[in-house]
Motif scaffolding. Structure first.
Motif, PDB file in Angstrom:
ATOM      1  N   GLY A  79      14.254  29.414   5.932  1.00  0.00           N
ATOM      2  CA  GLY A  79      13.562  29.527   4.648  1.00  0.00           C
ATOM      3  C   GLY A  79      12.317  30.376   4.810  1.00  0.00           C
ATOM      4  N   THR A  80      11.318  30.080   4.028  1.00  0.00           N
ATOM      5  CA  THR A  80      10.044  30.795   4.097  1.00  0.00           C
ATOM      6  C   THR A  80       9.040  29.893   4.789  1.00  0.00           C
ATOM      7  OG1 THR A  80      10.570  31.879   2.016  1.00  0.00           O
ATOM      8  CG2 THR A  80       8.307  31.999   2.743  1.00  0.00           C
ATOM      9  N   THR A  81       8.494  30.364   5.902  1.00  0.00           N
ATOM     10  CA  THR A  81       7.580  29.569   6.704  1.00  0.00           C
ATOM     11  C   THR A  81       6.292  30.337   6.954  1.00  0.00           C
ATOM     12  OG1 THR A  81       9.468  28.559   7.825  1.00  0.00           O
ATOM     13  CG2 THR A  81       7.319  28.292   8.866  1.00  0.00           C
ATOM     14  N   ALA A  82       5.167  29.682   6.759  1.00  0.00           N
ATOM     15  CA  ALA A  82       3.872  30.274   7.103  1.00  0.00           C
ATOM     16  C   ALA A  82       3.566  29.910   8.547  1.00  0.00           C
ATOM     17  CB  ALA A  82       2.780  29.746   6.195  1.00  0.00           C
ATOM     18  N   ARG A 111       7.204  23.712   6.358  1.00  0.00           N
ATOM     19  CA  ARG A 111       7.089  25.141   6.052  1.00  0.00           C
ATOM     20  C   ARG A 111       5.790  25.752   6.576  1.00  0.00           C
ATOM     21  NH1 ARG A 111      11.823  25.732   5.740  1.00  0.00           N
ATOM     22  NH2 ARG A 111      13.016  25.034   3.978  1.00  0.00           N
ATOM     23  N   VAL A 159       3.920  35.234   7.173  1.00  0.00           N
ATOM     24  CA  VAL A 159       4.984  34.498   6.498  1.00  0.00           C
ATOM     25  C   VAL A 159       6.289  35.047   7.036  1.00  0.00           C
ATOM     26  CG1 VAL A 159       6.087  33.960   4.298  1.00  0.00           C
ATOM     27  CG2 VAL A 159       3.602  34.115   4.433  1.00  0.00           C
ATOM     28  N   ALA A 161      10.542  34.894   6.868  1.00  0.00           N
ATOM     29  CA  ALA A 161      11.732  34.532   6.097  1.00  0.00           C
ATOM     30  C   ALA A 161      12.937  35.154   6.794  1.00  0.00           C
ATOM     31  CB  ALA A 161      11.632  35.022   4.662  1.00  0.00           C
ATOM     32  N   ASP A 162      13.924  34.349   7.077  1.00  0.00           N
ATOM     33  CA  ASP A 162      15.154  34.818   7.710  1.00  0.00           C
ATOM     34  C   ASP A 162      14.883  35.586   9.001  1.00  0.00           C
ATOM     35  OD1 ASP A 162      16.643  33.724   5.585  1.00  0.00           O
ATOM     36  OD2 ASP A 162      16.287  35.529   4.394  1.00  0.00           O
ATOM     37  N   ILE A 166       7.523  38.842   6.655  1.00  0.00           N
ATOM     38  CA  ILE A 166       7.487  39.463   5.325  1.00  0.00           C
ATOM     39  C   ILE A 166       6.058  39.673   4.812  1.00  0.00           C
ATOM     40  CG2 ILE A 166       9.775  38.657   4.679  1.00  0.00           C
ATOM     41  CD1 ILE A 166       8.378  36.493   2.961  1.00  0.00           C
ATOM     42  N   LEU A 178       3.844  30.650  -0.824  1.00  0.00           N
ATOM     43  CA  LEU A 178       5.179  30.407  -0.286  1.00  0.00           C
ATOM     44  C   LEU A 178       6.126  30.082  -1.415  1.00  0.00           C
ATOM     45  CD1 LEU A 178       4.342  28.230   2.826  1.00  0.00           C
ATOM     46  CD2 LEU A 178       4.823  30.655   2.757  1.00  0.00           C
TER      47      LEU A 178
END
Length: 179
Positions: A79-82, A111, A159, A161-162, A166, A178
């Motif tokens: 997912g999207t992680t900081a 996340r 951040v 993502a995948d 990004i 996020l």
């Protein structure tokens, strides 16, 4: 009466001059802020040697454990992680700690990953402040997690993502929201 009138006119002229100089200083500060922002954006987006993660770069392979004992790897950043990088020896990192804890507390704990560059015995206060609101990993500054993201200066944030960076910034507060 003439002296009083002259004094009032002189004070008025001095106030107008001061006002004009103040506007000039404000304009120069805005120009400098814009220039610094452009330089930071250029260095991050172009891949020029930076000390923070490069936007568009793939996250390198790494394996680590959180202070809770949970495994963390590049594959586990779904997912999207900081990801925020701090150092126990960094004064700016310590200054950001209260606002970082509040910021992370508003997000899903899974996340937000905080990497603290420290020896195993240092940074206990950083770990204690962030463990409840984020996954926390201790990693030396030249350790596998910092190397996987290309981080060599602190603080830094990105951040992911995948498996790809990004967004990146030298400060977590500059990260986009996020999704």
């Amino acid at each position: 009466m003439v002296v009083l009138t002259a004094a009032v006119i002189l004070i008025g002229v001095l106030c107008l001059l001061d006002l004009l100089l103040t506007f000039g200083v404000i304009r120069r500060l805005r120009d400098h802020t814009e220039t610094l922002s452009n330089l930071m954006r250029y260095s991050v987006e172009s891949g020029v040697a930076t000390d923070i993660p490069v936007v568009g770069a793939a996250v390198g392979e790494f394996t680590a454990s959180t202070v809770d004992g949970a495994p963390v790897s590049a594959d586990s950043l779904t997912g999207t992680t900081a990801v925020v990088f701090l150092s126990s020896e960094c004064t700016a990192c310590r200054a950001q700690l209260p606002s970082l804890a509040a910021w992370a507390g508003e997000r899903d704990r899974e996340r937000v990953l905080v990497v603290i560059a420290t020896a195993a015995s240092d940074g206990a206060d950083l770990v204690a402040s962030l463990t409840n609101v984020a996954r926390v990993v201790r990693d030396p500054a030249d350790g596998p997690v910092c190397k996987a993201f290309g981080v060599s200066a602190f603080p830094a944030a990105c951040v992911v993502a995948d498996g790809q960076v990004i967004a990146a910034a030298p400060d977590f507060s500059r990260l986009p929201a996020l999704v």
